[in-house]
Structures are given as C-alpha cells and as structure tokens.
Design a protein around this motif. Structure first.
Motif, short mmCIF file in Angstrom:
data_model
loop_
_atom_site.label_atom_id
_atom_site.label_comp_id
_atom_site.label_asym_id
_atom_site.label_seq_id
_atom_site.Cartn_x
_atom_site.Cartn_y
_atom_site.Cartn_z
N VAL A 1 0.87 -0.60 0.08
CA VAL A 1 0.03 0.34 -0.08
C VAL A 1 0.94 1.24 0.09
CG1 VAL A 1 -2.07 1.45 1.08
CG2 VAL A 1 -2.08 -1.12 1.06
N TYR A 2 0.57 2.65 -0.58
CA TYR A 2 1.27 3.51 -1.13
C TYR A 2 0.82 4.54 -0.47
CZ TYR A 2 4.45 0.84 -4.41
OH TYR A 2 5.80 0.07 -4.32
N TYR A 3 1.46 5.14 0.75
CA TYR A 3 1.09 6.77 0.83
C TYR A 3 1.50 7.59 0.48
CZ TYR A 3 -1.11 3.33 4.30
OH TYR A 3 -1.74 1.89 4.66
N CYS A 4 0.96 8.55 -0.07
CA CYS A 4 1.60 10.19 -0.15
C CYS A 4 1.25 10.76 1.01
CB CYS A 4 0.42 10.33 -1.52
SG CYS A 4 0.31 12.19 -1.27
N ALA A 5 1.88 11.99 1.45
CA ALA A 5 2.46 12.39 2.28
C ALA A 5 3.27 13.64 2.47
CB ALA A 5 3.32 11.23 3.79
N ALA A 6 2.74 14.66 3.85
CA ALA A 6 3.55 15.91 3.46
C ALA A 6 4.03 16.64 5.03
CB ALA A 6 2.39 16.98 2.24
N ARG A 7 4.71 16.78 4.95
CA ARG A 7 5.49 17.70 5.85
C ARG A 7 5.22 19.27 5.83
NH1 ARG A 7 10.79 15.70 7.69
NH2 ARG A 7 11.78 16.79 5.80
N THR A 8 4.47 19.87 6.61
CA THR A 8 4.35 21.45 6.74
C THR A 8 5.82 21.97 7.43
OG1 THR A 8 3.10 21.80 8.50
CG2 THR A 8 1.82 21.43 6.30
N TRP A 9 5.97 23.42 6.79
CA TRP A 9 7.17 24.01 7.57
C TRP A 9 7.62 24.30 9.02
CZ3 TRP A 9 11.76 25.45 4.64
CH2 TRP A 9 11.53 25.68 3.64
N GLY A 10 7.97 24.06 9.60
CA GLY A 10 8.62 23.81 11.41
C GLY A 10 8.18 22.42 11.77
N ARG A 11 8.09 21.98 10.89
CA ARG A 11 7.31 19.49 11.33
C ARG A 11 8.46 18.94 11.01
NH1 ARG A 11 2.05 19.50 13.08
NH2 ARG A 11 3.31 16.74 13.48
N ASP A 12 8.51 18.21 12.06
CA ASP A 12 10.26 17.63 12.24
C ASP A 12 8.87 16.08 11.60
OD1 ASP A 12 11.17 18.26 15.07
OD2 ASP A 12 11.67 19.09 12.78
N ASP A 13 8.35 16.20 11.37
CA ASP A 13 7.31 15.05 10.92
C ASP A 13 6.65 14.74 9.74
OD1 ASP A 13 3.48 14.74 12.97
OD2 ASP A 13 5.27 16.12 12.70
N TYR A 14 6.11 13.82 9.26
CA TYR A 14 4.65 14.12 8.36
C TYR A 14 3.70 14.31 8.70
CZ TYR A 14 8.55 13.43 4.42
OH TYR A 14 9.71 13.77 3.83
N ASN A 15 2.69 15.50 8.64
CA ASN A 15 1.65 16.20 9.70
C ASN A 15 0.33 15.20 8.17
OD1 ASN A 15 3.23 17.81 8.60
ND2 ASN A 15 1.52 19.60 9.55
N TYR A 16 0.72 14.99 7.13
CA TYR A 16 -0.45 14.86 6.53
C TYR A 16 -0.22 13.51 5.41
CZ TYR A 16 -2.06 19.44 7.75
OH TYR A 16 -1.93 20.86 8.42
N TRP A 17 -1.93 13.11 6.06
CA TRP A 17 -1.15 11.30 4.73
C TRP A 17 -2.57 11.25 4.44
CZ3 TRP A 17 3.39 8.68 5.45
CH2 TRP A 17 3.53 8.66 6.17
N GLY A 18 -2.15 10.54 2.79
CA GLY A 18 -3.34 10.17 2.17
C GLY A 18 -3.56 8.86 3.01
N GLN A 19 -4.60 8.36 1.73
CA GLN A 19 -5.22 7.39 2.45
C GLN A 19 -5.49 5.87 2.49
OE1 GLN A 19 -6.14 8.54 0.02
NE2 GLN A 19 -6.83 7.37 -1.71
N GLY A 20 -3.97 5.98 0.89
CA GLY A 20 -3.56 4.56 0.61
C GLY A 20 -3.67 4.31 -0.22
N ILE A 21 -3.31 3.55 -1.26
CA ILE A 21 -3.38 3.19 -2.50
C ILE A 21 -2.99 1.68 -2.43
CG2 ILE A 21 -2.05 4.58 -4.30
CD1 ILE A 21 -4.76 4.21 -5.81
N GLN A 22 -3.51 0.90 -3.01
CA GLN A 22 -2.78 -0.61 -3.47
C GLN A 22 -2.14 -0.95 -4.47
OE1 GLN A 22 -2.79 -3.47 -1.41
NE2 GLN A 22 -1.01 -4.42 -2.78
N VAL A 23 -0.79 -1.29 -4.64
CA VAL A 23 0.09 -1.75 -5.50
C VAL A 23 0.43 -2.49 -6.33
CG1 VAL A 23 1.91 -1.62 -7.08
CG2 VAL A 23 0.94 0.55 -6.54
#
Length: 121
Positions: A95-117
């Motif tokens: 399952v592949y996930y897309c993620a985003a990190r916004t400025w000032g964050r050390d972690d990826y704070n936004y995630w997609g729902q995932g998609i199967q490959v």
C-alpha cells in the motif's frame, strides 16, 4: 480542509510500469508544504520511505531499493506529486501512501488514505 488523495495504483506484472499521483488540496495547507513523499507498507512490516521531494527546490531522495527505477516529481501549480514506477518487481507490492510535511514540522503531518499496488511475478 487539508487533504491528500492518491490515484493510479493497481495490479500489474513484473517489469511493467505505473504512475501514482497525489493531489493536495485545502488552503492554507498547500501554501505551507515543505516536503512531500511516498511511503509504502506491507502487512507485518514497518512503513518504508520510498522517495521524497522538497516542494520548492525539487530536490529528491530515494530508498536504495527503488533507485534507478522510480522517479518522484511534482507540479506545484497543480499541487500534485507523482511517482513514476518502472521495472516493477513483486517486492514492490504494498500500500503506497502520499504524505506531506509543512514548514516547522519534523514529522509528516498529512497523509493520504493509501493506494494498493500489486505486482505479480
């Protein structure tokens, strides 16, 4: 409302190609993206970072397991990130996930729902 939506997954044979897309939406979220990335996970295994891209500069980094086969890119005007996957192998199945990190964050704070490959041998 901030949202990441993946598309482009599916079932392919070994050696085939797929392109995943991830559309980011919701202001002001899209204004503050520093980094976006693709991650993948299979049952019983830890999530693996596949590729990341600096949103403004476009610098990229890849896991050793996908170097030379996968290419991450983005179209900032469309708030869309891509993962071109070539020469797919059964071990790329996940399952592949897309993620985003916004400025000032050390972690990826936004995630997609995932998609199967799924890659068949």
């Amino acid at each position: 409302q901030a949202q990441l939506v993946e598309s482009g997954g599916g079932l392919v044979q070994a050696g085939d190609s797929l392109r995943l897309s991830c559309v980011a939406s919701g202001r002001p979220f899209t204004t503050y993206i520093q980094t976006m990335g693709w991650f993948r996970q299979t049952p019983g295994k830890e999530r693996e970072r596949v590729a990341v891209i600096l949103w403004s500069a476009g610098n990229t980094d890849y896991a050793d397991s996908v170097k030379g086969r996968f290419t991450i890119s983005r179209d900032s005007r469309k708030n869309t990130m891509y993962l071109q996957m070539n020469d797919l192998r059964p071990e790329d199945t996940a399952v592949y996930y897309c993620a985003a990190r916004t400025w000032g964050r050390d972690d990826y704070n936004y995630w997609g729902q995932g998609i199967q490959v799924t890659v068949s041998s």
